[in-house]
Motif scaffolding. Structure first.
Motif, short mmCIF file in Angstrom:
data_model
loop_
_atom_site.label_atom_id
_atom_site.label_comp_id
_atom_site.label_asym_id
_atom_site.label_seq_id
_atom_site.Cartn_x
_atom_site.Cartn_y
_atom_site.Cartn_z
N GLY A 82 35.22 -82.22 -5.02
CA GLY A 82 35.56 -83.60 -5.33
C GLY A 82 36.90 -83.68 -6.04
O GLY A 82 37.74 -84.53 -5.75
N LEU A 83 37.11 -82.78 -6.96
CA LEU A 83 38.36 -82.76 -7.71
C LEU A 83 39.53 -82.49 -6.77
O LEU A 83 40.57 -83.17 -6.82
CB LEU A 83 38.31 -81.65 -8.75
CG LEU A 83 38.79 -81.92 -10.17
CD1 LEU A 83 39.26 -80.65 -10.80
CD2 LEU A 83 39.84 -82.98 -10.23
N SER A 138 30.54 -76.29 -4.54
CA SER A 138 30.30 -77.18 -5.67
C SER A 138 30.93 -78.53 -5.42
O SER A 138 32.11 -78.64 -5.08
CB SER A 138 30.89 -76.58 -6.94
OG SER A 138 31.41 -77.59 -7.78
N SER A 139 30.13 -79.58 -5.58
CA SER A 139 30.67 -80.90 -5.27
C SER A 139 31.71 -81.34 -6.30
O SER A 139 32.64 -82.06 -5.96
CB SER A 139 29.54 -81.91 -5.19
OG SER A 139 28.90 -82.04 -6.43
N SER A 140 31.58 -80.88 -7.53
CA SER A 140 32.58 -81.26 -8.53
C SER A 140 33.93 -80.69 -8.15
O SER A 140 34.95 -81.37 -8.19
CB SER A 140 32.20 -80.72 -9.91
OG SER A 140 30.97 -81.24 -10.32
N ALA A 141 33.92 -79.42 -7.77
CA ALA A 141 35.18 -78.77 -7.46
C ALA A 141 35.81 -79.38 -6.21
O ALA A 141 37.00 -79.71 -6.21
CB ALA A 141 34.96 -77.28 -7.27
#
Lengths: 299, 299
Positions: free
Chosen positions: A17-18, A12-15
């Motif tokens: 990324g975070l 997941s790019s959000s994860a």
DNA sequence: TTGAAAGCGTTACCAT
DNA sequence: ATGGTAACGCTTTCAA
């Protein structure tokens, strides 16, 4: 890894990324995506990004610019990107400050903005080159189709091209008549209309230098409608080397829009992988391409 | 809130994406961004997204499609978007399955794909309309400039337009000669070259129906080069209502690319805010616009 | 080399 | 209403 692959797992790019602080995405700010120059630079940027798995996030200010404020706040500043490339945008001081406060690499393509790095051609030099070519052919009454300053867009591009024209004329000891100048949007329809106005007012012009190929093509169409033979009755030069330039046999000063996009993307990627920022500016060469719309004046 | 505003605080999209499962971004898959139709649909999509604070993530398959696999894996499937809109892409079964496994709303614009919802015009009907208009003027020897199937692109669009032409001809009791057909890329240069080939082989054609306006404009240029008078010697009809159509006085069947983009975006946004998926297909009307490139045959 | 745990910046839920 | 807390899914560090 093999199992993950088999299950079709994709991180997941959000994860990530975070966790890493890296989004693996580049913001590209464009005035719109329908004009040749923007579309082509974008294509160049995107080609480079694709290769290394970076995504392109399009910050389109819109044809009318009505959502500009919103785009800035809700999108650009949302830390969704690792860097920003802007095309021919005329940032306000406030916008520049906000961009700077984001603290990530930024570069502008196609029209210098004070305080930001810049990839592009020497606008003034390009225009001077085009005009000088006409002068070299023996033309003396040379008109100029200048680009209009569109709101929100970088005004330096049309300004410098016009200045280059004036400098070339003056340097050759030629007059620059006010009647020889007409303004239009940077597209075919605009160029056509402006040429009709220009030739109505100054029918004795033997040549026209248009600030872009699309405008120049408009000029060709207008001239044909008036029954003029090109290049016998009228020479025309543009700037860009638009794909249509060849089709129309248009003489022009070629600029490598795709390459400018690629370079801008490369610069950003390099810095994101730790390279020291190169200050620039990054001037692209532009070369005159002689085709069939230019010839010595017949009278 | 006021303080946050003052400090220039903007929420991190990665963090809120992680927490909510919503990225507030829409993926748009395009073959490239330089062709009128794609650029214009993209503009329509983006305009709609901007209004509600959604970002556009451009999944450009590239002019040569060399990174297609990578784009799919590294980008599209990375859960960076809440929904996907694809333009004229010809997905492989594997790609469709992967898309479906993402489980988010998807729609295709501009060329139907089996198993996916679709926004667009009735390609076959549009072509039939264009051809029928020529037949109605009295033309009997009508050529067709068909679009070439480009790899990775939706092949149904050129196919159906060609089929519409054939159906219209047959319905009117006219022959469809093999020599009356020529293929080219969907652009001006391609249309011009194809027309030169076509007219060399079938000089007695009195009309040409081109599968797009850009191709039709190429046909106009070619005809002029051959010394033909339009519409006296040759009528030409296109499809699209490209901005240049008016400049060239091109008769065409207008399709609303911007509107198609807007609708696709609207559909996705509605479903993301909980609305029940509307099955579609969503057919856009297309209307014939008579301009100056069509007239009864002179012989 | 492998595994466990903390932390990234939000949101959302559940006490208080 | 208000505040505290777990959880989102990954990366990275530290220990075993």
């Amino acid at each position: 890894m093999a199992t993950a692959e088999q299950l079709g797992y994709v991180a997941s790019s959000s994860a990530s990324g975070l966790a890493t602080g890296r989004t693996l995405a580049m913001g590209v700010v464009v005035p719109n995506v329908t004009r040749w120059f923007y579309a082509t630079v974008l294509e160049g940027i995107d080609a480079e990004l694709r290769r290394v798995g970076y995504d392109t996030i399009l910050f389109n200010l819109g044809l009318r610019g009505e959502d500009r404020e919103r785009v800035f706040h809700r999108s650009i500043l949302r830390k969704r990107t690792d860097a920003v490339i802007a095309l021919c945008i005329d940032f306000t001081p406030a916008e520049r400050e906000q961009l700077a406060s984001l603290g990530h690499p930024t570069v502008v393509v196609g029209g210098p903005v004070p305080g930001l790095r810049h990839v592009g051609v020497d606008e003034l030099g390009v225009a001077r080159e085009a005009t000088t070519q006409l002068i070299g052919l023996g033309h003396r009454r040379i008109g100029h189709l200048a680009g209009a300053s569109e709101r929100g867009l970088n005004k330096r591009v049309p300004q410098r091209r016009r200045r280059g024209y004036e400098l070339a004329m003056t340097a050759a000891g030629l007059p620059v008549e006010r009647d020889w100048l007409e303004r239009s949007t940077f597209d075919i329809a605009g160029g056509r209309a402006a040429t009709l106005r220009l030739l109505a007012r100054a029918p004795r012009l033997t040549a026209i230098f248009a600030a872009s190929d699309e405008m120049a093509i408009g000029a060709i169409l207008a001239a044909r409608e008036l029954g003029l033979d090109i290049p016998r009755d009228l020479s025309i030069v543009g700037i860009d080397d638009h794909p249509l330039a060849e089709t129309f046999g248009l003489s022009t000063v070629a600029q490598d829009a795709l390459g400018q996009g690629r370079l801008a993307a490369q610069l950003m990627l390099d810095e994101l992988s730790g390279a020291a920022p190169r200050p620039g500016p990054f001037r692209f060469p532009a070369t005159y391409v002689e085709r069939a719309t230019t010839a010595p004046p017949s009278c």
